[in-house]
Write an enzyme that holds these catalytic residues in place. Structure first.
Site, PDB file in Angstrom:
ATOM      1  N   SER A 120      24.590   9.828 -64.502  1.00  0.00           N
ATOM      2  CA  SER A 120      23.231  10.281 -64.817  1.00  0.00           C
ATOM      3  C   SER A 120      22.237   9.820 -63.764  1.00  0.00           C
ATOM      4  O   SER A 120      21.213  10.453 -63.558  1.00  0.00           O
ATOM      5  CB  SER A 120      22.789   9.710 -66.161  1.00  0.00           C
ATOM      6  OG  SER A 120      23.662  10.114 -67.170  1.00  0.00           O
ATOM      7  N   HIS A 141      26.407  16.961 -62.494  1.00  0.00           N
ATOM      8  CA  HIS A 141      25.730  16.357 -63.646  1.00  0.00           C
ATOM      9  C   HIS A 141      25.565  17.369 -64.774  1.00  0.00           C
ATOM     10  O   HIS A 141      24.743  18.281 -64.695  1.00  0.00           O
ATOM     11  CB  HIS A 141      24.372  15.792 -63.209  1.00  0.00           C
ATOM     12  CG  HIS A 141      23.656  15.093 -64.305  1.00  0.00           C
ATOM     13  ND1 HIS A 141      22.347  15.342 -64.629  1.00  0.00           N
ATOM     14  CD2 HIS A 141      24.082  14.158 -65.201  1.00  0.00           C
ATOM     15  CE1 HIS A 141      22.001  14.589 -65.662  1.00  0.00           C
ATOM     16  NE2 HIS A 141      23.039  13.871 -66.017  1.00  0.00           N
ATOM     17  N   GLU A 153      23.580  20.136 -62.789  1.00  0.00           N
ATOM     18  CA  GLU A 153      23.004  19.784 -61.495  1.00  0.00           C
ATOM     19  C   GLU A 153      24.148  19.460 -60.529  1.00  0.00           C
ATOM     20  O   GLU A 153      25.045  18.674 -60.874  1.00  0.00           O
ATOM     21  CB  GLU A 153      22.096  18.557 -61.635  1.00  0.00           C
ATOM     22  CG  GLU A 153      20.766  18.892 -62.311  1.00  0.00           C
ATOM     23  CD  GLU A 153      19.899  17.655 -62.531  1.00  0.00           C
ATOM     24  OE1 GLU A 153      18.714  17.704 -62.208  1.00  0.00           O
ATOM     25  OE2 GLU A 153      20.418  16.636 -63.031  1.00  0.00           O
ATOM     26  N   ASN A 191      16.719  14.186 -65.075  1.00  0.00           N
ATOM     27  CA  ASN A 191      16.589  12.859 -65.674  1.00  0.00           C
ATOM     28  C   ASN A 191      15.367  12.105 -65.158  1.00  0.00           C
ATOM     29  O   ASN A 191      14.747  11.344 -65.892  1.00  0.00           O
ATOM     30  CB  ASN A 191      17.851  12.024 -65.424  1.00  0.00           C
ATOM     31  CG  ASN A 191      18.859  12.238 -66.538  1.00  0.00           C
ATOM     32  OD1 ASN A 191      18.517  12.729 -67.611  1.00  0.00           O
ATOM     33  ND2 ASN A 191      20.107  11.887 -66.292  1.00  0.00           N
TER      34      ASN A 191
END
Ligand SMILES: NC(=O)c1ccc[n+]([C@@H]2O[C@H](COP(=O)([O-])OP(=O)(O)OC[C@H]3O[C@@H](n4cnc5c(N)ncnc54)[C@H](O)[C@@H]3O)[C@@H](O)[C@H]2O)c1
Length: 287
Positions: A120, A141, A153, A191
């Site tokens: 992450s 991701h 991602e 994130n």
């Protein structure tokens, strides 16, 4: 490069879902975790999801059976690495453990295999540099739950080759996902932005402005969000959330990324969200 067999490391919250999506799209999958019980728990969650999909007529029984038949569970890293064209790592969010696993994979995987990390917030570059072929290392991701979320991602470092990037973008599309490309940086795109939103929500709770339920409800009704920040934190897992939060704070060095006190205290108390049955909310069963 053509991908046929994929090794997925970690059968937890993300790994089991990633394995399922890959198998559903026709790929052979080796799903690995450190203990039999973790592998079995991951496979039984996949089975439950597939059974539910058949019941709701989103999938035929044959499709569900075919998906399960493509997933091979193991605790042996060598077995997981055998004949793979790609490894997707979804183990604990600890950069040192991840680096050790990639060093080992480097010795046992086929020479041309691509390595992808589902981290992450840890540095993709740092992980890539422990391998002999950083040109074949990339971030992939996924979002939680992988079976339902459309975006992935794809994170490139200065060393990632164009061929590796093209292969991964094509793979995302074959999996029915929408790839978003981003350079290696803390939290990538999603994130990093979410972190501020989470932090202010949790800080409001710490300051006694409102309870989790009121903050979640306010945001859901105001913006038609499907989940509020506290519900999402519980879904992600508060231990994972804390490590991600600490990484942003350390790497970006800005006060707005400082982990909120209530998150730190929940993790100390072992209340990690849905997976332990208790986080900001209480749950009847652990998921
Ligand atoms: N939870 C989320 O919403 C989410 C979303 C996107 C990305 N991620 C990332 O995905 C990764 C996994 O997160 P998670 O939420 O699935 O965690 P989790 O704790 O649910 O699962 C991690 C699994 O990895 C296993 N594991 C630990 N060390 C291992 C090793 N050396 N080899 C193989 N397996 C090992 C654990 O036994 C566990 O089953 C983390 O890097 C996390 O940051 C999580």
């Amino acid at each position: 490069m053509e991908i046929r067999r994929i090794g997925v490391l970690g059968a937890g919250t993300m790994g089991h879902g990633i394995a399922q999506v890959c198998a559903q799209s026709g790929y052979q999958v080796n799903l690995q975790d450190i203990k039999d019980e973790f592998v079995e728990a991951g496979i039984s969650k996949i089975q439950k999801f597939l059974d539910g999909s058949v019941e709701r007529k989103r999938m035929t029984q044959d499709e569900a059976d075919l998906t399960s038949s493509r997933i091979k569970g193991t605790t042996d890293l060598r077995e997981a690495a055998k004949d793979v064209d790609l490894v997707i790592e979804a183990i604990v969010e600890d950069i040192n453990i991840k680096k050790d696993v990639f060093k080992e994979l480097d010795q046992i995987c086929p020479e041309d295999a691509i390595f992808a990390s589902n981290t992450s917030a840890q540095s993709i570059t740092e992980m890539a540099m422990v391998t002999k072929h950083p040109d074949r290392f990339i971030g992939m991701h996924w979002f939680n739950p992988p079976q339902l979320m459309r975006g992935i991602e794809v994170i490139v470092t200065d060393k990632t080759s164009q061929e590796t990037l093209d292969t991964m973008v094509n793979l995302c599309k074959k999996l029915g996902k929408e790839p978003g490309i981003c350079k290696d940086s803390p939290g990538f795109i999603v994130n990093r932005l979410l972190q501020i939103w989470y932090n202010e929500s949790l800080n409001m709770f710490d300051e006694g402005v409102a309870d989790p339920q009121d903050i979640d409800t306010a945001l859901k009704v105001a913006y038609n969000f499907r989940m509020g920040p506290f519900e999402l934190r519980d879904l992600v897992g508060l231990d994972v959330a804390l490590v991600v939060s600490e990484t942003h704070y350390r790497e970006l060095m800005r006060e707005q990324f400082k982990p909120p006190r209530c998150l730190v205290m929940k993790v100390k108390a072992g209340d990690l969200g849905r997976k332990t049955g208790r986080g900001f909310y209480e749950y009847e069963s652990k998921t």
